[in-house]
Design a protein around this motif. Sequence first.
Motif, mmCIF file in Angstrom:
data_model
loop_
_atom_site.group_PDB
_atom_site.id
_atom_site.type_symbol
_atom_site.label_atom_id
_atom_site.label_comp_id
_atom_site.label_asym_id
_atom_site.label_seq_id
_atom_site.Cartn_x
_atom_site.Cartn_y
_atom_site.Cartn_z
ATOM 1 N N ARG A 141 0.822 -1.202 0.000
ATOM 2 C CA ARG A 141 0.000 0.000 0.000
ATOM 3 C C ARG A 141 0.864 1.263 0.000
ATOM 4 N N MET A 142 2.047 1.189 0.584
ATOM 5 C CA MET A 142 2.958 2.332 0.517
ATOM 6 C C MET A 142 3.371 2.604 -0.925
ATOM 7 N N LEU A 143 3.492 1.555 -1.709
ATOM 8 C CA LEU A 143 3.805 1.734 -3.129
ATOM 9 C C LEU A 143 2.643 2.388 -3.861
ATOM 10 N N GLU A 144 1.415 2.053 -3.480
ATOM 11 C CA GLU A 144 0.251 2.697 -4.079
ATOM 12 C C GLU A 144 0.256 4.191 -3.779
ATOM 13 N N LEU A 145 0.588 4.539 -2.547
ATOM 14 C CA LEU A 145 0.663 5.955 -2.181
ATOM 15 C C LEU A 145 1.738 6.674 -2.980
ATOM 16 N N GLN A 146 2.864 6.010 -3.188
ATOM 17 C CA GLN A 146 3.928 6.606 -3.988
ATOM 18 C C GLN A 146 3.455 6.852 -5.420
ATOM 19 N N THR A 147 2.672 5.924 -5.965
ATOM 20 C CA THR A 147 2.128 6.098 -7.314
ATOM 21 C C THR A 147 1.191 7.298 -7.371
ATOM 22 N N TRP A 148 0.355 7.459 -6.338
ATOM 23 C CA TRP A 148 -0.534 8.616 -6.294
ATOM 24 C C TRP A 148 0.267 9.920 -6.202
ATOM 25 N N MET A 149 1.306 9.928 -5.392
ATOM 26 C CA MET A 149 2.143 11.119 -5.276
ATOM 27 C C MET A 149 2.734 11.493 -6.640
ATOM 28 N N GLU A 150 3.241 10.500 -7.348
ATOM 29 C CA GLU A 150 3.820 10.750 -8.674
ATOM 30 C C GLU A 150 2.770 11.286 -9.642
ATOM 31 N N PHE A 151 1.539 10.767 -9.525
ATOM 32 C CA PHE A 151 0.451 11.240 -10.385
ATOM 33 C C PHE A 151 0.180 12.720 -10.155
ATOM 34 N N TYR A 152 0.065 13.132 -8.901
ATOM 35 C CA TYR A 152 -0.233 14.537 -8.615
ATOM 36 C C TYR A 152 0.925 15.441 -9.026
ATOM 37 N N GLU A 153 2.145 14.997 -8.812
ATOM 38 C CA GLU A 153 3.293 15.830 -9.194
ATOM 39 C C GLU A 153 3.375 15.996 -10.709
ATOM 40 N N LYS A 154 2.938 14.983 -11.431
ATOM 41 C CA LYS A 154 2.995 15.038 -12.891
ATOM 42 C C LYS A 154 1.817 15.794 -13.481
ATOM 43 N N THR A 155 0.653 15.704 -12.841
ATOM 44 C CA THR A 155 -0.587 16.194 -13.439
ATOM 45 C C THR A 155 -0.967 17.593 -12.987
ATOM 46 N N TYR A 156 -0.682 17.950 -11.727
ATOM 47 C CA TYR A 156 -1.163 19.204 -11.169
ATOM 48 C C TYR A 156 -0.011 20.075 -10.653
ATOM 49 N N ILE A 157 -0.319 21.325 -10.360
ATOM 50 C CA ILE A 157 0.694 22.291 -9.925
ATOM 51 C C ILE A 157 0.845 22.246 -8.407
#
Length: 292
Positions: A141-157
């Motif tokens: 689940r920590m890896l899932e959170l890391q994926t979400w973090m990467e998504f927000y950093e890539k997609t939003y400001i």
Amino acid sequence: MGLIGVLWRLSVLVAFLAAILLLPAFRPHRQKLADLFSTCPLHWFGGKELENSDGNVLIKTGSHRLFTKEELSTYDGTDESKAIYVAIYGRVFDVTSGKHYYAPGGGYHFFSGRDGTRAFTTGQFNEQGLVDDVTEIEWRRMLELQTWMEFYEKTYIFVGKVIGNFYDADGNPTEALLNAEAATKDALARKQVSDEERKIFPPCNSHWSEATGARVWCSTKSGGIERDWEGLPRLFFDPTFKDPRCVCVRSSGSPSVSFIPDTGMGDLGHPNLRVYDDCDPLSNSCKVKPSH
């Protein structure tokens, strides 16, 4: 044109823009402009947010604005004159461009105006689950959170940090964030081991029907892993999983790991393996009895 002339023209332009913003038609945009100039992320001026020198995956540097939880809660989309912000691991992102997801009525509105890091992986979208506490979360689940973090950093400001569990009042990482960073690095290392293990013990093929029940079998391609051997189905008891899973085990040649005795039967001697009940140990297909 001299310097005085340039400054005079700039002052006239600023006064003109200020007068326009005072008009009623521009009232909804005033807060957005205030947010714009109060955050000013570093990358807007040709710079970029950098990873720390030790390769941290969660803790980043760069310009930022600090929010209290109360301030952040006002950016939940209920006030249409404001941007919509979402925080994960204490880092705040402007998600206004995705307002059909994050505005009231949107599928992710419960994330707006808060740091609900834990819920990104637990799916518990209530007040008890939408919290910034990630202690005792299983490594996958920590890896899932890391994926979400990467998504927000890539997609939003990125617009700032929220004072709370992950950042203190000066914007410095807290012990909770440092622990989450360490847990994420550990999870990445475990994933690498797990990926290698999947190559040794690929998942079985499986099928279920009401008429015939469940069946598992092995072939040269199962679980998305191609190989030059079929293998035999076995139950694999992994201490990091709650329940055993079906894997295909190579049954000839030398073992893949040194602690298995070399009997010429591949990896069948692994201590975490068990033969399916009422199944021929040398069959590449087994019927599975339902668990009670």
